[in-house]
Design a protein around this motif. Structure first.
Motif, PDB file in Angstrom:
ATOM      1  N   UNK A   1       0.991  -0.797  -0.111  1.00  0.00           N
ATOM      2  CA  UNK A   1       0.098  -0.228   0.211  1.00  0.00           C
ATOM      3  C   UNK A   1       1.114   1.364  -0.057  1.00  0.00           C
ATOM      4  N   UNK A   2       0.684   1.989  -0.769  1.00  0.00           N
ATOM      5  CA  UNK A   2       1.383   3.404  -0.789  1.00  0.00           C
ATOM      6  C   UNK A   2       0.554   4.296  -0.367  1.00  0.00           C
ATOM      7  N   UNK A   3       1.284   5.761   0.619  1.00  0.00           N
ATOM      8  CA  UNK A   3       0.363   5.907   1.446  1.00  0.00           C
ATOM      9  C   UNK A   3       1.328   7.835   0.907  1.00  0.00           C
ATOM     10  N   UNK A   4       0.815   8.426   0.019  1.00  0.00           N
ATOM     11  CA  UNK A   4       1.155   9.812   0.168  1.00  0.00           C
ATOM     12  C   UNK A   4       0.800  10.966   1.207  1.00  0.00           C
TER      13      UNK A   4
ATOM     14  N   UNK B   1      -1.050  13.142   0.587  1.00  0.00           N
ATOM     15  CA  UNK B   1      -2.519  13.731   1.108  1.00  0.00           C
ATOM     16  C   UNK B   1      -3.233  12.475   1.505  1.00  0.00           C
ATOM     17  N   UNK B   2      -2.703  11.463   1.181  1.00  0.00           N
ATOM     18  CA  UNK B   2      -3.460  10.433   1.694  1.00  0.00           C
ATOM     19  C   UNK B   2      -3.793  10.108   3.372  1.00  0.00           C
ATOM     20  N   UNK B   3      -3.404  11.046   3.977  1.00  0.00           N
ATOM     21  CA  UNK B   3      -3.294  11.060   5.329  1.00  0.00           C
ATOM     22  C   UNK B   3      -4.519  11.999   5.435  1.00  0.00           C
ATOM     23  N   UNK B   4      -4.982  12.387   7.079  1.00  0.00           N
ATOM     24  CA  UNK B   4      -5.868  13.076   7.828  1.00  0.00           C
ATOM     25  C   UNK B   4      -5.668  14.058   7.129  1.00  0.00           C
TER      26      UNK B   4
ATOM     27  N   UNK C   1      12.713  -5.774  11.388  1.00  0.00           N
ATOM     28  CA  UNK C   1      14.405  -5.700  10.957  1.00  0.00           C
ATOM     29  C   UNK C   1      14.101  -5.333   9.284  1.00  0.00           C
ATOM     30  N   UNK C   2      15.227  -5.120   8.992  1.00  0.00           N
ATOM     31  CA  UNK C   2      14.662  -4.286   7.383  1.00  0.00           C
ATOM     32  C   UNK C   2      14.872  -5.271   6.825  1.00  0.00           C
ATOM     33  N   UNK C   3      14.901  -7.351   6.937  1.00  0.00           N
ATOM     34  CA  UNK C   3      13.398  -8.408   6.033  1.00  0.00           C
ATOM     35  C   UNK C   3      12.561  -8.075   6.311  1.00  0.00           C
ATOM     36  N   UNK C   4      11.849  -7.350   7.113  1.00  0.00           N
ATOM     37  CA  UNK C   4      10.390  -8.144   7.738  1.00  0.00           C
ATOM     38  C   UNK C   4       9.673  -7.055   6.280  1.00  0.00           C
ATOM     39  N   UNK C   5       8.166  -7.369   6.392  1.00  0.00           N
ATOM     40  CA  UNK C   5       7.380  -6.988   5.204  1.00  0.00           C
ATOM     41  C   UNK C   5       7.195  -5.919   5.528  1.00  0.00           C
ATOM     42  N   UNK C   6       7.153  -4.983   4.016  1.00  0.00           N
ATOM     43  CA  UNK C   6       6.611  -3.546   4.208  1.00  0.00           C
ATOM     44  C   UNK C   6       4.908  -3.032   4.243  1.00  0.00           C
ATOM     45  N   UNK C   7       5.033  -2.490   5.664  1.00  0.00           N
ATOM     46  CA  UNK C   7       3.171  -2.725   5.837  1.00  0.00           C
ATOM     47  C   UNK C   7       2.790  -1.116   5.120  1.00  0.00           C
ATOM     48  N   UNK C   8       3.265  -0.491   4.897  1.00  0.00           N
ATOM     49  CA  UNK C   8       2.638   0.858   4.049  1.00  0.00           C
ATOM     50  C   UNK C   8       4.110   1.264   3.386  1.00  0.00           C
ATOM     51  N   UNK C   9       3.974   2.678   2.355  1.00  0.00           N
ATOM     52  CA  UNK C   9       5.246   3.104   1.887  1.00  0.00           C
ATOM     53  C   UNK C   9       4.402   5.168   2.116  1.00  0.00           C
ATOM     54  N   UNK C  10       5.324   5.673   2.728  1.00  0.00           N
ATOM     55  CA  UNK C  10       4.865   7.320   2.989  1.00  0.00           C
ATOM     56  C   UNK C  10       5.478   8.051   2.459  1.00  0.00           C
ATOM     57  N   UNK C  11       5.610   8.844   2.443  1.00  0.00           N
ATOM     58  CA  UNK C  11       6.580   9.777   1.798  1.00  0.00           C
ATOM     59  C   UNK C  11       7.337  10.838   3.038  1.00  0.00           C
TER      60      UNK C  11
ATOM     61  N   UNK D   1      -3.090   5.634   9.868  1.00  0.00           N
ATOM     62  CA  UNK D   1      -4.116   3.914  10.354  1.00  0.00           C
ATOM     63  C   UNK D   1      -3.140   3.394  10.474  1.00  0.00           C
ATOM     64  N   UNK D   2      -2.160   3.360   9.430  1.00  0.00           N
ATOM     65  CA  UNK D   2      -0.688   1.944   9.825  1.00  0.00           C
ATOM     66  C   UNK D   2      -0.390   2.068  10.817  1.00  0.00           C
ATOM     67  N   UNK D   3       0.319   1.234  10.954  1.00  0.00           N
ATOM     68  CA  UNK D   3       1.374   0.253  12.062  1.00  0.00           C
ATOM     69  C   UNK D   3       2.628  -0.155  11.775  1.00  0.00           C
ATOM     70  N   UNK D   4       3.449   0.334  12.691  1.00  0.00           N
ATOM     71  CA  UNK D   4       4.704  -0.935  11.902  1.00  0.00           C
ATOM     72  C   UNK D   4       5.925   0.019  12.626  1.00  0.00           C
TER      73      UNK D   4
END
Length: 189
Positions: free
Chosen positions: A1-4, A6-9, A138-148, A169-172
């Motif tokens: 999921x990509x979050x930029x 404008x995607x935030x509150x 961990x750098x090897x763990x999966x990506x939950x979100x990509x933020x700017x 709404x993303x925790x990580x």
């Protein structure tokens, strides 16, 4: 999921970017502040320096500790992290991520810990770089979100290397070195 931004509150990162771009600047003459307490002394009893966040959506940064001093900047984003570097009565001298300093009334500050994601990567006229939020520390763990870069993260804890955060709404997790609002090797519980 990509979050930029404008995607935030609504207004979250956009207001942060407006501050970065200088659009929140308010006019005011230069005036020197009176001598404040020394960095080792703290009228609140809390450590100096320390990170806090802005409590309100509109906070005046003043040239000195009092309402008689001109406003040199207006912050327009609750949750924005600032560093308290000195105290004088009920006023706190703060520094923002760009290095600007001034005075804020302590009642407009919160002990809630927040951080800006890689604010040093923001360049005028360029799109903000993307930063990954991980599922675990961990750098090897999966990506939950990509933020700017430049978005505000709420800090839940840090172990000196990784911080557990929430953005929208993303925790990580993010490496602590990618956050401005927490010191290098600082442990936050």
């Amino acid at each position: 999921m990509r979050l930029n931004c404008r995607g935030l509150v609504a207004g979250t990162a956009l207001a942060v970017l407006a501050v970065w771009a200088g659009t929140a600047l308010a006019g005011g003459a230069e005036q020197q502040a009176p001598p404040a307490s020394s960095p080792a002394a703290s009228s609140s009893g809390l450590p100096l320096p320390r990170f806090v966040s802005l409590k309100a959506d509109r906070v005046n940064l003043r040239a000195g500790p009092g309402t008689d001093y001109p406003t040199s900047w207006v912050y327009r984003r609750a949750g924005l992290p600032v560093e308290v570097i000195s105290e004088y009565e009920t006023w706190r001298q703060v520094r923002d991520a760009e290095g600007a300093t001034g005075w804020v009334l302590q009642s407009l500050l919160s002990g809630r810990r927040t951080a800006l994601v890689t604010p040093w990567d923001l360049k005028a006229g360029q799109s903000a770089p993307q930063v990954e939020v991980r599922n675990s520390d961990s750098e090897r763990s999966r990506t939950v979100a990509v933020v700017e870069a430049g978005v505000i993260a709420n800090i839940h804890s840090c172990d000196g290397r990784w911080c557990r955060i929430t953005i929208d709404r993303f925790r990580g997790y993010m490496p602590q070195k990618q956050l401005w609002g927490v010191y290098e090797n600082e442990v936050v519980k």
